[in-house]
Design a protein around this motif. Structure first.
Motif, PDB file in Angstrom:
ATOM      1  N   UNK A 189       0.880  -1.231  -0.025  1.00 20.62           N
ATOM      2  CA  UNK A 189      -0.095   0.082   0.019  1.00 20.62           C
ATOM      3  C   UNK A 189       0.938   1.203   0.009  1.00 20.62           C
ATOM      4  N   UNK A 190       0.326   2.310  -0.618  1.00 25.30           N
ATOM      5  CA  UNK A 190       1.009   3.581  -0.530  1.00 25.30           C
ATOM      6  C   UNK A 190       0.757   4.223   0.863  1.00 25.30           C
ATOM      7  N   UNK A 191       1.840   5.244   1.164  1.00 22.12           N
ATOM      8  CA  UNK A 191       1.636   5.482   2.481  1.00 22.12           C
ATOM      9  C   UNK A 191       0.325   6.205   2.936  1.00 22.12           C
ATOM     10  N   UNK A 192      -0.185   6.842   2.255  1.00 26.94           N
ATOM     11  CA  UNK A 192      -1.637   7.522   2.779  1.00 26.94           C
ATOM     12  C   UNK A 192      -2.545   6.186   3.172  1.00 26.94           C
ATOM     13  N   UNK A 193      -2.743   5.139   2.227  1.00 27.70           N
ATOM     14  CA  UNK A 193      -3.426   4.209   2.621  1.00 27.70           C
ATOM     15  C   UNK A 193      -3.076   3.270   3.810  1.00 27.70           C
ATOM     16  N   UNK A 194      -1.666   3.217   3.999  1.00 24.75           N
ATOM     17  CA  UNK A 194      -1.045   2.762   5.266  1.00 24.75           C
ATOM     18  C   UNK A 194      -1.743   3.515   6.629  1.00 24.75           C
ATOM     19  N   UNK A 195      -1.552   4.837   6.357  1.00 23.80           N
ATOM     20  CA  UNK A 195      -1.982   5.739   7.469  1.00 23.80           C
ATOM     21  C   UNK A 195      -3.224   5.227   7.901  1.00 23.80           C
ATOM     22  N   UNK A 196      -4.219   4.922   6.990  1.00 26.40           N
ATOM     23  CA  UNK A 196      -5.732   4.516   7.146  1.00 26.40           C
ATOM     24  C   UNK A 196      -5.679   3.283   8.011  1.00 26.40           C
ATOM     25  N   UNK A 197      -4.721   2.177   7.364  1.00 21.47           N
ATOM     26  CA  UNK A 197      -5.022   0.918   7.937  1.00 21.47           C
ATOM     27  C   UNK A 197      -4.362   1.067   9.699  1.00 21.47           C
ATOM     28  N   UNK A 198      -3.422   1.951   9.935  1.00 18.38           N
ATOM     29  CA  UNK A 198      -3.026   2.019  11.059  1.00 18.38           C
ATOM     30  C   UNK A 198      -4.064   2.478  12.025  1.00 18.38           C
ATOM     31  N   UNK A 199      -4.801   3.649  11.547  1.00 11.68           N
ATOM     32  CA  UNK A 199      -5.727   4.120  12.124  1.00 11.68           C
ATOM     33  C   UNK A 199      -6.789   3.128  12.597  1.00 11.68           C
ATOM     34  N   UNK A 200      -7.238   2.397  11.814  1.00 10.20           N
ATOM     35  CA  UNK A 200      -8.274   1.648  11.877  1.00 10.20           C
ATOM     36  C   UNK A 200      -8.053   0.654  12.897  1.00 10.20           C
ATOM     37  N   UNK A 201      -6.702   0.107  12.704  1.00 10.11           N
ATOM     38  CA  UNK A 201      -6.438  -1.043  13.768  1.00 10.11           C
ATOM     39  C   UNK A 201      -6.435  -0.205  15.174  1.00 10.11           C
ATOM     40  N   UNK A 202      -5.766   0.705  15.363  1.00  6.50           N
ATOM     41  CA  UNK A 202      -5.750   1.310  16.580  1.00  6.50           C
ATOM     42  C   UNK A 202      -7.056   1.764  17.070  1.00  6.50           C
ATOM     43  N   UNK A 203      -7.876   2.145  16.089  1.00  8.72           N
ATOM     44  CA  UNK A 203      -9.197   2.369  16.668  1.00  8.72           C
ATOM     45  C   UNK A 203     -10.000   1.130  16.795  1.00  8.72           C
ATOM     46  N   UNK A 204     -10.052   0.269  16.155  1.00  8.12           N
ATOM     47  CA  UNK A 204     -10.817  -1.160  16.505  1.00  8.12           C
ATOM     48  C   UNK A 204     -10.441  -1.629  17.764  1.00  8.12           C
ATOM     49  N   UNK A 205      -9.134  -1.717  18.128  1.00  4.88           N
ATOM     50  CA  UNK A 205      -8.483  -2.223  19.245  1.00  4.88           C
ATOM     51  C   UNK A 205      -9.286  -1.545  20.662  1.00  4.88           C
ATOM     52  N   UNK A 206      -9.185   0.048  20.404  1.00  2.29           N
ATOM     53  CA  UNK A 206      -9.757   0.724  21.374  1.00  2.29           C
ATOM     54  C   UNK A 206     -11.228   0.492  21.650  1.00  2.29           C
ATOM     55  N   UNK A 207     -11.919   0.776  20.589  1.00  2.00           N
ATOM     56  CA  UNK A 207     -13.401   0.597  20.401  1.00  2.00           C
ATOM     57  C   UNK A 207     -13.823  -0.822  21.126  1.00  2.00           C
ATOM     58  N   UNK A 208     -13.157  -1.821  20.440  1.00  5.46           N
ATOM     59  CA  UNK A 208     -13.663  -3.374  20.853  1.00  5.46           C
ATOM     60  C   UNK A 208     -13.486  -3.306  22.603  1.00  5.46           C
ATOM     61  N   UNK A 209     -12.342  -3.183  22.826  1.00  3.91           N
ATOM     62  CA  UNK A 209     -12.032  -3.312  24.525  1.00  3.91           C
ATOM     63  C   UNK A 209     -12.801  -2.373  25.040  1.00  3.91           C
ATOM     64  N   UNK A 210     -12.956  -0.928  24.711  1.00  8.11           N
ATOM     65  CA  UNK A 210     -13.978  -0.123  25.483  1.00  8.11           C
ATOM     66  C   UNK A 210     -15.393  -0.871  25.524  1.00  8.11           C
ATOM     67  N   UNK A 211     -15.660  -1.341  24.451  1.00  2.00           N
ATOM     68  CA  UNK A 211     -17.262  -1.859  24.502  1.00  2.00           C
ATOM     69  C   UNK A 211     -17.312  -3.358  25.467  1.00  2.00           C
ATOM     70  N   UNK A 212     -16.190  -4.054  25.483  1.00  2.00           N
ATOM     71  CA  UNK A 212     -15.965  -5.063  26.425  1.00  2.00           C
ATOM     72  C   UNK A 212     -16.110  -4.767  27.937  1.00  2.00           C
TER      73      UNK A 212
END
Ligand SMILES: [Fe+2]
Ligand SMILES: [Fe+2]
Lengths: 329, 254
Positions: free
Chosen positions: B3-26
């Motif tokens: 992936x090009x850099x910008x798309x990579x930033x999106x992947x990282x944002x999504x992974x960090x966000x999903x970790x925080x969201x799902x743990x917060x939900x639990x």
């Protein structure tokens, strides 16, 4: 209210001629508006009544986490989820300050908890109603926290210092609770047809139980006069209920919702709203343990306490070991 | 696929966000049901931090994607296969020991990761990380303290903490395993090298588990898949509950 039927040891108001010298001096202090502090002398009945009232209030905050806590996992947006988490967390915090205030009167939090779990101690009837839709979260903030504020603002002037000071902190947070509830209702009332129906249904179900929060009518509250003489209670149940109705009807009009009371009408002579008869059978039935969620609410608290025993014992075992180590060192 | 850099930033944002969201939900499932009042308050507080962090990360992921999806759209309108959180954070809570252990295994990695992301060459990543780093450091301090006290507590609390560690340790490895995106992120200095980070995290954990008297399982296979959307069955139920209103009232405002 959060403490709806606080029994005083005698249903008769004590007159000066019933009082010993010490008690007269105590009453003089109250009449002069001096706050009573934990180390001051106080009549046993005053102490007992306060313990009942403050612990009922604390228990209500604790059990009060449950109906709304129900919806944290289903809150419709991240922002609503965060606001609701913060709100429910505040309620637990209120429970904590109140238990601390009650502890200054010589009871322990564990004893108060045991009384709640065994069913000996009461908590507000309102938390025994179910939260069936998201609009119920709005209705609780708007109506239940609204009613709580009505009752707790005067309690900031309560004669017992630690309780009065706890109320100052609590009241600040309660107004945020009411605003967030009203905001949920506002968005729903201006939303889709299904959302509007949800908001109306919530008002239909929470209106009467909210009015019952203020406790039995004045002519049936045998314990109020003594509590008022002691400065534990400032306004009568009916006065507060009337104030609440007068404040809430225009808000409901603003939302375009209809209060489920065909007898509700503005009384120009009295400058207040007349409202219909409250079903006190329902109130006493819920207080007696037969409300729709009494078993679930108390069951959830009992379960949390028993499932958490290992945690509390584990922490205690650790601190005991640390103490021994320090002694040995 | 690179992936090009910008798309990579999106992947990282999504992974960090999903970790925080799902743990917060639990965590928020505990509200009103925790072992003591102080835990009700602390658990809600941490959940609140995590939900706030999730909003920031998912907002960034949506912006990078450029399709107009908001943080709420990403949280409430994706299916389980599109979530990229690690399996650890979605694991259910058979008891509060599992909750605390899951939290510590995550916090010990999360706080370290955010500390590194603060220095990311990508300004938007650094900015979101800076907002979360202090909170995560506090979460780690708190969960590490409880791991020690309960591990070195009563016989029962020790046994429960050990059981939780045995059950959850296999899931912790996923945080350390770089996939192609992680490698590209590290190469672009947008994110740290996960393998290197893992070493630091492991030595901090060794100290905590040592003080707790807990033995770290050895030679356990790593349970992974979350980053590429292959989750445990538990996630479907979690999402069904979390997304119910958005799914049943399409387009409504709340
Ligand atoms: Fe409260
Ligand atoms: Fe409140």
């Amino acid at each position: 209210m959060y403490a709806q039927e606080v029994k005083t040891p005698s249903s008769r108001l004590r007159s000066r001629s019933d009082m010993c010298e010490q008690e007269c001096a105590f009453q003089d202090k109250l009449d002069a508006g001096t706050k009573i502090e934990p180390k001051d002398w106080m009549p046993d009945a005053y102490r007992k009544t306060l313990v009942r009232q403050i612990s009922q209030h604390a228990h209500s905050e604790i059990v009060g986490q449950l109906p709304e806590g129900n919806w944290i996992t289903r809150a419709p947006t991240l922002e609503r989820k965060a606001i609701l988490l913060a709100k429910v967390q505040d309620e637990a915090g209120h429970g904590l300050y109140l238990y601390c205030a009650a502890e200054t009167l010589g009871v322990s939090r564990d004893d108060m908890t045991a009384d709640l779990l065994s069913g000996r101690a009461k908590y507000s009837s309102i938390f025994n109603y179910p939260t069936l839709t998201w609009a119920d979260v709005g209705a609780i903030g708007w109506l239940v926290d609204g009613a709580a504020i009505m009752n707790q603002v005067p309690l900031q002037r309560c004669s017992y210092g630690p309780y009065a000071r706890a109320m100052v902190r609590v009241c600040k947070e309660e107004s945020f609770h009411q605003r967030q509830g009203f905001d949920i209702m506002r968005v729903l009332a201006n939303g889709t047809e299904a959302q509007r129906a949800m908001a109306q249904d919530a008002l239909d179900r929470w209106w009467w139980p909210s009015l019952m929060m203020f406790g039995p009518p004045d002519d049936a509250s045998v314990h109020s006069a003594q509590s008022m003489a002691w400065g534990i209670k400032q306004d009568s149940n009916d006065e507060l209920r009337q104030k609440f109705v007068d404040q809430t009807v225009p808000q409901s009009d603003f939302l375009g919702l209809k209060i489920p009371d065909p007898d509700l009408i503005w009384n120009d002579d009295e400058q207040h709203y007349d409202f219909g008869a409250i079903d006190w059978h329902e109130f006493y039935d819920v207080i007696a343990g037969n409300g729709p969620c009494n078993a679930e609410r108390l069951g959830a608290r009992c379960n949390a306490w028993s499932e958490g025993a290992w945690y509390r014992e584990g922490l205690k075992a650790h601190s005991d070991k640390q103490r021994l180590d320090r002694k040995a060192a | 696929m690179v992936l090009a850099d910008p798309a990579l930033v999106g992947v990282l944002g999504l992974r960090m966000g999903d970790n925080a969201l799902i743990l917060g939900q639990r965590l928020s499932e505990w509200c009103g049901h925790a072992p003591v009042l102080e835990e009700d308050i602390a658990t809600a507080n941490i959940a609140l931090d995590l939900i706030g962090q999730a909003s920031n990360w998912l907002k960034l992921a949506g912006e990078v994607e450029g399709g107009g999806r908001s943080a709420d759209d990403l949280a409430f309108l994706r299916d389980a296969r599109e979530f990229t959180n690690v399996l650890l954070v979605e694991q259910p809570d058979p008891d509060f020991a599992h909750t605390l252990m899951r939290q510590y295994l995550f916090d010990s990695w999360h706080a370290e990761m955010l500390d590194r992301l603060v220095d990311s060459t990508e300004a938007r990543i650094a900015e979101v990380a800076a907002k979360s780093a202090k909170e995560a450091a506090y979460h780690r301090r708190r969960s590490a303290d409880l791991i020690v006290r309960l591990g070195d507590g009563s016989e029962e609390s020790h046994a429960r903490m050990q059981a939780a560690l045995d059950a959850l340790y296999p899931f912790a490895g996923e945080l350390d395993q770089p996939d192609d995106c992680d490698k590209a992120l590290a190469a672009a200095a947008i994110a740290p090298d996960l393998g290197e980070l893992a070493g630091e995290v492991a030595s901090a954990r060794t100290i905590v588990f040592g003080r707790a008297g807990l033995s770290v399982p050895t030679d356990v296979p790593v349970r992974s898949g979350g980053k590429s959307g292959l989750h445990s069955e538990a996630l479907g139920y979690l999402l069904a509950e979390m997304q119910i209103l958005q799914r049943s009232h399409p387009g409504a405002k709340w």
